[in-house]
Design a protein around this motif. Structure first.
Motif, PDB file in Angstrom:
ATOM      1  N   ASN A 125       0.855  -1.243   0.009  1.00  0.00           N
ATOM      2  CA  ASN A 125      -0.045   0.168  -0.163  1.00  0.00           C
ATOM      3  C   ASN A 125       0.826   1.278  -0.112  1.00  0.00           C
ATOM      4  O   ASN A 125       1.987   1.224   0.424  1.00  0.00           O
ATOM      5  CB  ASN A 125      -0.914   0.148   1.211  1.00  0.00           C
TER       6      ASN A 125
ATOM      7  N   SER B  64      -4.080  -3.200   6.061  1.00  0.00           N
ATOM      8  CA  SER B  64      -2.504  -3.540   5.927  1.00  0.00           C
ATOM      9  C   SER B  64      -2.022  -4.218   7.010  1.00  0.00           C
ATOM     10  O   SER B  64      -1.196  -5.218   7.142  1.00  0.00           O
ATOM     11  CB  SER B  64      -1.766  -2.308   5.552  1.00  0.00           C
TER      12      SER B  64
ATOM     13  N   SER C 152      -5.363  -2.881  -8.354  1.00  0.00           N
ATOM     14  CA  SER C 152      -4.955  -2.374  -7.180  1.00  0.00           C
ATOM     15  C   SER C 152      -3.966  -1.363  -7.323  1.00  0.00           C
ATOM     16  O   SER C 152      -4.017  -0.444  -6.237  1.00  0.00           O
ATOM     17  CB  SER C 152      -4.040  -3.700  -6.568  1.00  0.00           C
TER      18      SER C 152
ATOM     19  N   LYS D 231      -4.634   1.984  -4.959  1.00  0.00           N
ATOM     20  CA  LYS D 231      -3.671   2.623  -4.107  1.00  0.00           C
ATOM     21  C   LYS D 231      -3.404   4.166  -4.431  1.00  0.00           C
ATOM     22  O   LYS D 231      -3.233   4.853  -3.547  1.00  0.00           O
ATOM     23  CB  LYS D 231      -2.361   1.879  -4.313  1.00  0.00           C
TER      24      LYS D 231
END
Length: 315
Positions: free
Chosen positions: A176, A183, A268, A272
């Motif tokens: 991340n 996380s 993804s 982010k």
């Protein structure tokens, strides 16, 4: 023994993915944006605190938003900037620092909702009960609303991050741009069922309370405006409500984009980027929306600017 302990407490942080050719433009853009967020938001807080005519409940409550915006940007942006020129394989963060960053990041996200909720209540009282506004929105009430907005979030987030921090770790990589609660519990090989249940429950509670209260507030305001033939009241309501709704919608969309992108693992990288923008876009736009749309604040800013210009000209 000390070396093994220090190594186990060190996590690899993916950070912001940028190419070598774009690292300088990204660095400059983030740095300028962060400076703008700091100067504009803190400047507005100072202006409101120094000008007695602006020390009204609406503006005092808005100070909560400005402080939270500076807080949210400071939690994430400086760390991203410092890691831009560091290779991805060499970006590290201590576990305790990661927990701290996750805690403050979620405090910012939660306070975005709670602060806008109390601002919606202020607009409701001002428009629907104008004759009682001064007796309801006293200094004590403003202080109580502000404190409650932060304490509720501190309580919910403290439990959220605490549940993740209690878990043992079998992984040491944060995929991340920054640390967050997801996380943290993804570092563990233990069951995270409790984390998921509480995380989902607290999110539903906060989002449900936020969306529900704002929707009901503005529905009531709309009914009052439609039933009223006072053009001045309707014009004032439209201006102040549009400003508040614009800030709320920007914040809500920025957060929902991150949540939606979680459903698409193939996106993804986009998620982010969206997670990083959540800490940049609302803090940068909120102060512009309120500083330029609220007439009294805009006039004070222009007066200060003209006064400084005249002083420099005379010299």
């Amino acid at each position: 023994m000390e070396n093994s302990t220090s190594v186990s407490d060190l996590l690899q942080l993916e950070g912001l993915k940028v190419t070598s050719s774009s690292s300088v433009p990204v660095f400059v853009l983030l740095l300028l944006t962060y400076i703008f967020i700091l100067v504009s938001n803190l400047g507005l807080v100072v202006l409101i605190s120094m000008d007695r005519s602006l020390q009204q409940p609406m503006y005092l409550l808005f100070c909560n938003m400005s402080v939270n915006d500076v807080f949210g940007a400071t939690v994430i942006v400086p760390h991203l900037i410092s890691d831009i020129f560091v290779p991805s394989a060499e970006r590290y963060i201590y576990y305790i620092d990661c927990v701290t960053q996750a805690f403050f990041a979620h405090i910012y996200a939660g306070a975005c909702h709670s602060v806008l909720m109390i601002m919606a209540f202020d607009r409701y009282v001002a428009i629907c009960n104008p004759l009682r506004y001064a007796t309801i929105m006293t200094g004590r009430m403003v202080a109580a609303l502000s404190v409650s907005a932060w304490l509720v979030v501190l309580f919910l987030v403290g439990i959220l991050v605490g549940l993740s921090a209690r878990l043992s770790r079998c992984r040491w990589t944060i995929f991340n741009p920054h640390c967050d609660n997801a996380s943290l519990f993804k570092l563990s090989c233990e069951s995270v069922l409790i984390n998921n249940i509480y995380g989902l429950s607290s999110t539903v509670l906060m989002l449900g309370s936020s969306i529900g209260s704002v929707a009901l507030t503005y529905l009531r305001i709309a009914i009052v405006c439609l039933s009223s033939k006072n053009a001045s009241l309707n014009s004032k309501a439209l201006q102040t409500c549009a400003t508040h709704l614009a800030a709320y919608i920007i914040m809500l969309l920025a957060g929902l984009i991150v949540v939606i992108l979680h459903r698409f693992p193939q996106l993804s990288d986009h998620r982010k980027l969206a997670a990083m923008l959540f800490h940049v876009v609302p803090p940068a736009t909120n102060v512009v929306i309120y500083g330029l749309q609220i007439k009294s604040v805009r006039q004070k800013i222009f007066m200060l600017f003209i006064r400084k210009t005249l002083t420099l000209t005379e010299k």
